[in-house]
Design a protein around this motif. Structure first.
Motif, PDB file in Angstrom:
ATOM      1  N   ILE A 118      42.638  29.595 -10.368  1.00  0.00           N
ATOM      2  CA  ILE A 118      43.281  30.016 -11.604  1.00  0.00           C
ATOM      3  C   ILE A 118      43.747  31.454 -11.429  1.00  0.00           C
ATOM      4  O   ILE A 118      43.202  32.193 -10.600  1.00  0.00           O
ATOM      5  CB  ILE A 118      42.302  29.871 -12.800  1.00  0.00           C
ATOM      6  N   GLN A 119      44.731  31.849 -12.186  1.00  0.00           N
ATOM      7  CA  GLN A 119      45.218  33.231 -12.177  1.00  0.00           C
ATOM      8  C   GLN A 119      44.321  34.088 -13.075  1.00  0.00           C
ATOM      9  O   GLN A 119      43.832  33.616 -14.107  1.00  0.00           O
ATOM     10  CB  GLN A 119      46.661  33.299 -12.701  1.00  0.00           C
ATOM     11  N   GLY A 120      44.141  35.340 -12.719  1.00  0.00           N
ATOM     12  CA  GLY A 120      43.335  36.253 -13.522  1.00  0.00           C
ATOM     13  C   GLY A 120      43.914  36.509 -14.898  1.00  0.00           C
ATOM     14  O   GLY A 120      43.201  36.876 -15.827  1.00  0.00           O
ATOM     15  N   SER A 121      45.203  36.289 -15.071  1.00  0.00           N
ATOM     16  CA  SER A 121      45.870  36.526 -16.354  1.00  0.00           C
ATOM     17  C   SER A 121      45.694  35.370 -17.336  1.00  0.00           C
ATOM     18  O   SER A 121      46.058  35.485 -18.507  1.00  0.00           O
ATOM     19  CB  SER A 121      47.361  36.777 -16.131  1.00  0.00           C
ATOM     20  N   ALA A 122      45.121  34.258 -16.896  1.00  0.00           N
ATOM     21  CA  ALA A 122      44.892  33.114 -17.782  1.00  0.00           C
ATOM     22  C   ALA A 122      43.800  33.445 -18.791  1.00  0.00           C
ATOM     23  O   ALA A 122      42.942  34.307 -18.552  1.00  0.00           O
ATOM     24  CB  ALA A 122      44.485  31.891 -16.959  1.00  0.00           C
ATOM     25  N   SER A 123      43.803  32.753 -19.903  1.00  0.00           N
ATOM     26  CA  SER A 123      42.755  32.957 -20.905  1.00  0.00           C
ATOM     27  C   SER A 123      41.492  32.208 -20.485  1.00  0.00           C
ATOM     28  O   SER A 123      41.545  31.256 -19.701  1.00  0.00           O
ATOM     29  CB  SER A 123      43.215  32.465 -22.280  1.00  0.00           C
ATOM     30  N   VAL A 124      40.374  32.633 -21.028  1.00  0.00           N
ATOM     31  CA  VAL A 124      39.111  31.972 -20.750  1.00  0.00           C
ATOM     32  C   VAL A 124      39.152  30.529 -21.261  1.00  0.00           C
ATOM     33  O   VAL A 124      38.632  29.622 -20.614  1.00  0.00           O
ATOM     34  CB  VAL A 124      37.928  32.761 -21.348  1.00  0.00           C
ATOM     35  N   SER A 125      39.819  30.285 -22.383  1.00  0.00           N
ATOM     36  CA  SER A 125      39.901  28.909 -22.883  1.00  0.00           C
ATOM     37  C   SER A 125      40.688  28.026 -21.922  1.00  0.00           C
ATOM     38  O   SER A 125      40.345  26.850 -21.727  1.00  0.00           O
ATOM     39  CB  SER A 125      40.476  28.853 -24.294  1.00  0.00           C
ATOM     40  N   GLU A 126      41.708  28.577 -21.264  1.00  0.00           N
ATOM     41  CA  GLU A 126      42.438  27.819 -20.243  1.00  0.00           C
ATOM     42  C   GLU A 126      41.529  27.525 -19.050  1.00  0.00           C
ATOM     43  O   GLU A 126      41.573  26.429 -18.481  1.00  0.00           O
ATOM     44  CB  GLU A 126      43.669  28.599 -19.771  1.00  0.00           C
TER      45      GLU A 126
END
Length: 125
Positions: free
Chosen positions: A15-23
């Motif tokens: 996952i990308q670091g910019s994704a949200s925790v919910s994602e």
């Protein structure tokens, strides 16, 4: 004696670091994993990792909104990493001494897999 590369899990979910925790949580659920590797921003950057424990301890227990918190805010980085040729008994000692349940296996400057406590119990014994 088996090596880390012999027992590691090679199917990684990133996952990308910019994704949200919910994602991140949705991705963990859909792929049936307890952790995600956080992609490097570039070739010089280090890998990160986000686990279910990070989500529970750093977001849910603090009453934060997982839609507002980004993966890079709660991920572990830099990581304790394992050489693919390390004997499993030393992998077990490293995880025990560091209080970890998993560590990425790095070779040729890239992530090859993840070795976890369950890998050690289920594949090396």
């Amino acid at each position: 004696m088996p090596k880390a590369k012999d027992i590691m899990t090679t199917e990684l979910v990133t996952i990308q670091g910019s994704a949200s925790v919910s994602e991140a949580v949705a991705l963990m659920k859909s792929r049936g994993v307890r952790s995600l590797v956080v992609d490097r921003r570039d070739g010089e950057d280090a890998y990160g990792m986000i686990t279910q424990r990070d989500v529970v301890y750093k977001v849910m227990a603090k009453g934060l909104d997982p839609n507002q918190v980004k993966v890079h805010e709660i991920m572990s980085k830099p990581l304790v990493v394992v050489n693919p040729n390390l004997d499993v008994k030393y992998v077990a000692r490293l995880l025990a001494n560091m209080g970890l349940s998993r560590a990425p296996v790095i070779g040729d400057h890239r992530i090859l897999g993840i070795v976890s406590l369950s890998d050690i119990v289920n594949k090396a014994m």
